[in-house]
Scaffold this motif. Structure first.
Motif, PDB file in Angstrom:
ATOM      1  N   ALA A  49       0.828  -1.210   0.000  1.00 53.00           N
ATOM      2  CA  ALA A  49       0.000   0.000   0.000  1.00 53.00           C
ATOM      3  C   ALA A  49       0.858   1.253   0.000  1.00 53.00           C
ATOM      4  O   ALA A  49       0.568   2.229  -0.729  1.00 53.00           O
ATOM      5  CB  ALA A  49      -0.925  -0.004   1.215  1.00 53.00           C
ATOM      6  N   VAL A  50       1.921   1.263   0.797  1.00 50.61           N
ATOM      7  CA  VAL A  50       2.828   2.411   0.822  1.00 50.61           C
ATOM      8  C   VAL A  50       3.484   2.586  -0.543  1.00 50.61           C
ATOM      9  O   VAL A  50       3.599   3.707  -1.063  1.00 50.61           O
ATOM     10  CB  VAL A  50       3.892   2.245   1.919  1.00 50.61           C
ATOM     11  N   GLY A  51       3.914   1.477  -1.140  1.00 46.52           N
ATOM     12  CA  GLY A  51       4.533   1.546  -2.458  1.00 46.52           C
ATOM     13  C   GLY A  51       3.588   2.067  -3.528  1.00 46.52           C
ATOM     14  O   GLY A  51       3.962   2.903  -4.359  1.00 46.52           O
ATOM     15  N   LEU A  52       2.356   1.589  -3.495  1.00 44.44           N
ATOM     16  CA  LEU A  52       1.370   2.043  -4.475  1.00 44.44           C
ATOM     17  C   LEU A  52       1.020   3.512  -4.268  1.00 44.44           C
ATOM     18  O   LEU A  52       0.846   4.271  -5.236  1.00 44.44           O
ATOM     19  CB  LEU A  52       0.114   1.178  -4.380  1.00 44.44           C
ATOM     20  N   LEU A  66      12.066   3.756   1.035  1.00 46.29           N
ATOM     21  CA  LEU A  66      12.423   3.910   2.448  1.00 46.29           C
ATOM     22  C   LEU A  66      11.174   3.927   3.331  1.00 46.29           C
ATOM     23  O   LEU A  66      11.165   3.355   4.422  1.00 46.29           O
ATOM     24  CB  LEU A  66      13.226   5.196   2.645  1.00 46.29           C
ATOM     25  N   LEU A  67      10.116   4.569   2.851  1.00 43.12           N
ATOM     26  CA  LEU A  67       8.866   4.579   3.596  1.00 43.12           C
ATOM     27  C   LEU A  67       8.278   3.169   3.683  1.00 43.12           C
ATOM     28  O   LEU A  67       7.736   2.768   4.730  1.00 43.12           O
ATOM     29  CB  LEU A  67       7.859   5.526   2.940  1.00 43.12           C
ATOM     30  N   ALA A  68       8.388   2.422   2.598  1.00 40.93           N
ATOM     31  CA  ALA A  68       7.862   1.048   2.585  1.00 40.93           C
ATOM     32  C   ALA A  68       8.637   0.153   3.551  1.00 40.93           C
ATOM     33  O   ALA A  68       8.043  -0.618   4.315  1.00 40.93           O
ATOM     34  CB  ALA A  68       7.923   0.484   1.168  1.00 40.93           C
ATOM     35  N   ILE A  69       9.961   0.262   3.529  1.00 45.31           N
ATOM     36  CA  ILE A  69      10.773  -0.530   4.456  1.00 45.31           C
ATOM     37  C   ILE A  69      10.499  -0.087   5.887  1.00 45.31           C
ATOM     38  O   ILE A  69      10.427  -0.910   6.814  1.00 45.31           O
ATOM     39  CB  ILE A  69      12.267  -0.386   4.125  1.00 45.31           C
ATOM     40  N   GLY A  70      10.318   1.207   6.080  1.00 45.86           N
ATOM     41  CA  GLY A  70       9.968   1.703   7.410  1.00 45.86           C
ATOM     42  C   GLY A  70       8.652   1.131   7.895  1.00 45.86           C
ATOM     43  O   GLY A  70       8.502   0.809   9.084  1.00 45.86           O
ATOM     44  N   ALA A 125      16.136  -1.114   0.727  1.00 46.04           N
ATOM     45  CA  ALA A 125      15.508   0.085   0.173  1.00 46.04           C
ATOM     46  C   ALA A 125      15.921   0.323  -1.273  1.00 46.04           C
ATOM     47  O   ALA A 125      15.087   0.679  -2.121  1.00 46.04           O
ATOM     48  CB  ALA A 125      15.860   1.301   1.035  1.00 46.04           C
ATOM     49  N   ALA A 126      17.203   0.127  -1.563  1.00 43.83           N
ATOM     50  CA  ALA A 126      17.668   0.339  -2.934  1.00 43.83           C
ATOM     51  C   ALA A 126      17.009  -0.643  -3.899  1.00 43.83           C
ATOM     52  O   ALA A 126      16.630  -0.287  -5.024  1.00 43.83           O
ATOM     53  CB  ALA A 126      19.187   0.202  -2.989  1.00 43.83           C
ATOM     54  N   ALA A 127      16.862  -1.894  -3.448  1.00 42.60           N
ATOM     55  CA  ALA A 127      16.235  -2.902  -4.303  1.00 42.60           C
ATOM     56  C   ALA A 127      14.750  -2.605  -4.507  1.00 42.60           C
ATOM     57  O   ALA A 127      14.228  -2.740  -5.629  1.00 42.60           O
ATOM     58  CB  ALA A 127      16.413  -4.290  -3.687  1.00 42.60           C
ATOM     59  N   VAL A 128      14.057  -2.198  -3.448  1.00 36.49           N
ATOM     60  CA  VAL A 128      12.646  -1.833  -3.584  1.00 36.49           C
ATOM     61  C   VAL A 128      12.501  -0.627  -4.515  1.00 36.49           C
ATOM     62  O   VAL A 128      11.579  -0.577  -5.338  1.00 36.49           O
ATOM     63  CB  VAL A 128      12.023  -1.528  -2.211  1.00 36.49           C
ATOM     64  N   ALA A 129      13.402   0.341  -4.404  1.00 41.71           N
ATOM     65  CA  ALA A 129      13.357   1.511  -5.298  1.00 41.71           C
ATOM     66  C   ALA A 129      13.494   1.089  -6.749  1.00 41.71           C
ATOM     67  O   ALA A 129      12.821   1.629  -7.636  1.00 41.71           O
ATOM     68  CB  ALA A 129      14.467   2.494  -4.922  1.00 41.71           C
ATOM     69  N   SER A 130      14.354   0.107  -7.004  1.00 39.18           N
ATOM     70  CA  SER A 130      14.517  -0.393  -8.370  1.00 39.18           C
ATOM     71  C   SER A 130      13.230  -1.039  -8.872  1.00 39.18           C
ATOM     72  O   SER A 130      12.821  -0.822 -10.022  1.00 39.18           O
ATOM     73  CB  SER A 130      15.661  -1.405  -8.410  1.00 39.18           C
ATOM     74  N   LEU A 131      12.585  -1.814  -8.021  1.00 37.44           N
ATOM     75  CA  LEU A 131      11.320  -2.449  -8.406  1.00 37.44           C
ATOM     76  C   LEU A 131      10.241  -1.405  -8.667  1.00 37.44           C
ATOM     77  O   LEU A 131       9.460  -1.509  -9.627  1.00 37.44           O
ATOM     78  CB  LEU A 131      10.857  -3.409  -7.310  1.00 37.44           C
ATOM     79  N   LEU A 132      10.184  -0.373  -7.817  1.00 37.44           N
ATOM     80  CA  LEU A 132       9.159   0.658  -7.957  1.00 37.44           C
ATOM     81  C   LEU A 132       9.366   1.506  -9.202  1.00 37.44           C
ATOM     82  O   LEU A 132       8.402   1.980  -9.806  1.00 37.44           O
ATOM     83  CB  LEU A 132       9.157   1.562  -6.720  1.00 37.44           C
ATOM     84  N   SER A 133      10.614   1.721  -9.570  1.00 42.10           N
ATOM     85  CA  SER A 133      10.889   2.569 -10.740  1.00 42.10           C
ATOM     86  C   SER A 133      10.466   1.903 -12.034  1.00 42.10           C
ATOM     87  O   SER A 133      10.247   2.561 -13.047  1.00 42.10           O
ATOM     88  CB  SER A 133      12.382   2.920 -10.797  1.00 42.10           C
ATOM     89  N   ALA A 134      10.353   0.572 -12.031  1.00 43.45           N
ATOM     90  CA  ALA A 134       9.988  -0.151 -13.248  1.00 43.45           C
ATOM     91  C   ALA A 134       8.487  -0.147 -13.495  1.00 43.45           C
ATOM     92  O   ALA A 134       8.029   0.029 -14.625  1.00 43.45           O
ATOM     93  CB  ALA A 134      10.489  -1.587 -13.166  1.00 43.45           C
ATOM     94  N   TRP A 136       4.270  -0.077 -11.241  1.00 40.80           N
ATOM     95  CA  TRP A 136       3.499  -0.131 -10.000  1.00 40.80           C
ATOM     96  C   TRP A 136       3.458  -1.542  -9.434  1.00 40.80           C
ATOM     97  O   TRP A 136       3.264  -1.741  -8.224  1.00 40.80           O
ATOM     98  CB  TRP A 136       2.077   0.358 -10.248  1.00 40.80           C
ATOM     99  N   ARG A 137       3.649  -2.516 -10.315  1.00 35.31           N
ATOM    100  CA  ARG A 137       3.642  -3.900  -9.847  1.00 35.31           C
ATOM    101  C   ARG A 137       4.784  -4.178  -8.883  1.00 35.31           C
ATOM    102  O   ARG A 137       4.713  -5.117  -8.084  1.00 35.31           O
ATOM    103  CB  ARG A 137       3.724  -4.843 -11.044  1.00 35.31           C
ATOM    104  N   GLY A 138       5.821  -3.374  -8.957  1.00 27.32           N
ATOM    105  CA  GLY A 138       6.942  -3.544  -8.047  1.00 27.32           C
ATOM    106  C   GLY A 138       6.532  -3.403  -6.592  1.00 27.32           C
ATOM    107  O   GLY A 138       7.100  -4.055  -5.709  1.00 27.32           O
ATOM    108  N   ALA A 139       5.532  -2.555  -6.341  1.00 27.21           N
ATOM    109  CA  ALA A 139       5.049  -2.381  -4.971  1.00 27.21           C
ATOM    110  C   ALA A 139       4.410  -3.664  -4.454  1.00 27.21           C
ATOM    111  O   ALA A 139       4.618  -4.064  -3.299  1.00 27.21           O
ATOM    112  CB  ALA A 139       4.051  -1.231  -4.910  1.00 27.21           C
ATOM    113  N   VAL A 140       3.642  -4.320  -5.291  1.00 23.66           N
ATOM    114  CA  VAL A 140       2.994  -5.572  -4.905  1.00 23.66           C
ATOM    115  C   VAL A 140       4.042  -6.662  -4.678  1.00 23.66           C
ATOM    116  O   VAL A 140       3.959  -7.438  -3.714  1.00 23.66           O
ATOM    117  CB  VAL A 140       1.991  -6.006  -5.982  1.00 23.66           C
ATOM    118  N   VAL A 141       5.037  -6.709  -5.549  1.00 28.10           N
ATOM    119  CA  VAL A 141       6.104  -7.697  -5.412  1.00 28.10           C
ATOM    120  C   VAL A 141       6.869  -7.472  -4.112  1.00 28.10           C
ATOM    121  O   VAL A 141       7.186  -8.424  -3.392  1.00 28.10           O
ATOM    122  CB  VAL A 141       7.055  -7.637  -6.623  1.00 28.10           C
TER     123      VAL A 141
END
Length: 253
Positions: A49-52, A66-70, A125-134, A136-141
């Motif tokens: 949800a935070v990622g989306l 960073l917010l998602a990992i937090g 956080a860096a890995a999640v940022a990479s997923l998010l930049s590609a 919106w599905r990165g947030a779910v993953v």
């Protein structure tokens, strides 16, 4: 028994308030560890949800990550990061088993533990940022991987992996999960990660590699803990989860 195991898993691994189990024994502890990836689903949904939300608000990917990992850290009251810090401090403190266990039990964070925590959070956080930049599905993953990383607990509690202490959290759970059940948990984890990889446009084998890398990191940690501490502890459980999460995310990034 299932209800008790579910409450035990949710109450131990999340900040979600639940009724305490009526009975806690080794059978229920084993099932709780197997159910761990499902028990932390609220945290996974929160991360997604935070990622989306960050994606929808067009926030920078790293800020959202960073917010998602937090959010994940808040979801488990930083319990696992505390375990990571204590474990690394114990490994760095001394080659004397009792001294290392004493340092881990003190609850304070030394330089080694702080550096390890910053490094692991940074990788996540860096890995999640990479997923998010590609996409919106990165947030779910990312949310799904938070749940899948808890498969590390099945390895920590597998029969044949001793407890470093006769008391404490680890003693209740260690050597409760049969070897074939642990293998099954990780097989399912690999299949789900492979499906997630395909869903976000990666080859399926990237998901399989993510599972293998995470499992390898957990096995190395367990082996190191066995040599240095004489077995695993509750802190090692937390460290294994954080390492598995970082490994899975980096492999998919």
């Amino acid at each position: 028994m299932l209800a008790d195991s579910w409450r035990l898993a949710v109450g131990t691994l999340t900040a979600v308030p639940v009724r305490p189990p009526t009975t806690v024994d080794r059978r229920r502890a084993a099932l709780a560890m197997v159910l761990a990836p499902l028990a932390v689903l609220p945290i996974g949904l929160l991360v997604a949800a935070v990622g989306l939300a960050g994606h929808g608000l067009d926030l920078p990917s790293l800020v959202t990550a960073l917010l998602a990992i937090g959010a994940a850290v808040l979801g488990n009251r930083a319990f696992h990061l505390d375990g990571l810090s204590d474990t690394v401090d114990g490994l760095a403190a001394s080659y004397d088993r009792e001294r290392s266990l004493e340092v881990m039990k003190s609850g304070t964070s030394g330089p080694a533990g702080v550096v390890a925590t910053v490094l692991v959070i940074g990788l996540q956080a860096a890995a999640v940022a990479s997923l998010l930049s590609a996409s919106w599905r990165g947030a779910v993953v990312a949310g799904a991987v938070v749940c899948l990383s808890r498969a590390a607990l099945a390895a920590c509690c597998m029969r044949g992996v001793p407890s470093a202490r006769e008391d404490g959290l680890g003693a209740t759970y260690t050597q409760t999960v049969p070897v074939f059940v642990c293998r099954l948990v990780w097989l399912v984890t690999g299949i789900v990660l492979a499906a997630l990889a395909v869903w976000i446009g990666l080859p399926w084998w990237r998901g399989a590699v993510a599972a293998l890398v995470a499992l390898a990191a957990v096995i190395v940690l367990i082996a190191r803990a066995n040599r240095r501490f004489g077995g695993v502890t509750g802190d090692v459980f937390g460290a294994s989860i954080e390492l598995a999460l970082a490994a899975m995310l980096v492999a998919l990034a």
